[in-house]
Design an enzyme around this catalytic site. Structure first.
Site: not given
Ligand code: GRF
Length: 209
Positions: A13-14, A110
């Site tokens: 999702t990021n 983070h």
């Molecule tokens: C997020 O909570 C990020 O902060 C952490 O891992 C998670 C990744 O989620 N480092 P996604 O794969 O981006 O949905």
């Protein structure tokens, strides 16, 4: 134009937030040229492919030790001419060789306000479980450069998120993503690509808005 490589392991999702920001013109001086996954089944890979972004998979278990993995990853990143590496939910530990090869060129997101609820073992739901258990009223997310100390590199951006009554770790995780991570990660990437982040020798940054 800075060449951005995004490292992923899961849902992505990021990564999606970065792709959306790019498509909306919010990262004018950068381009996501490749997505590298530690997991061949990561949904993040499909997100990249949907947007015609090149993908690659590199698994730690295919290498004998940390250094041979690190060297292979650095070679891959150099072949792709990475200017900026973004860890967007990347679950494989990077060794010193990678970190030193790309000093102040690796950004991680983070899901807490560093220095709270961070360091070794603080990932996924555990971060939010501990925040709720400690009874903090505000948590959030941090975009930072990666150095040799786990979650200890120079902080670029942070955003606070309020705890609400009835929060569970899952509910809080979702709110932190929506209200903080998906906003500050693309912002930090855009600032880097604009050359607006100065890293000071005392492990802090200065943003030149
Ligand atoms: C997020 O909570 C990020 O902060 C952490 O891992 C998670 C990744 O989620 N480092 P996604 O794969 O981006 O949905």
């Amino acid at each position: 134009m800075k060449n951005i490589i995004v490292l992923v392991s899961g849902g992505g999702t990021n990564l999606q937030a970065l792709i959306d920001a790019q498509n909306n013109g919010k990262i004018p001086n950068g381009k996501i040229s490749c997505v590298i996954s530690s997991n061949p089944n990561a949904y993040a890979l499909e997100r990249a492919q949907k947007h015609h972004i090149e993908t690659s998979v590199i698994r730690r278990k295919d290498y004998e030790n940390q250094l041979s993995y690190d060297k292979a990853l650095v070679e891959l990143l150099k072949t792709k001419q990475a200017d900026l590496i973004v860890l967007a939910g990347f679950m494989t530990i990077l060794g010193e060789y990678v970190i030193q090869s790309f000093k102040n060129q690796i950004i991680n997101i983070h899901p807490s306000l560093i220095p709270s609820f961070c360091g070794e073992g603080f990932y996924g739901l555990r971060v939010h479980e501990e925040a709720l258990q400690r009874g903090v009223k505000v948590t959030g997310a941090t975009a930072h450069f990666v150095n040799e100390v786990c979650d200890g590199g120079p902080i670029i951006l942070q955003k606070a998120v309020e705890i609400q009554q009835g929060d569970t770790p899952q509910i809080l995780q979702k709110r932190v993503m929506e209200q903080a991570e998906w906003q500050i990660l693309p912002q930090a990437v855009a600032l880097f690509c604009d050359g607006k982040i100065i890293v000071r020798s005392d492990n802090t940054t200065e943003i030149q808005y």
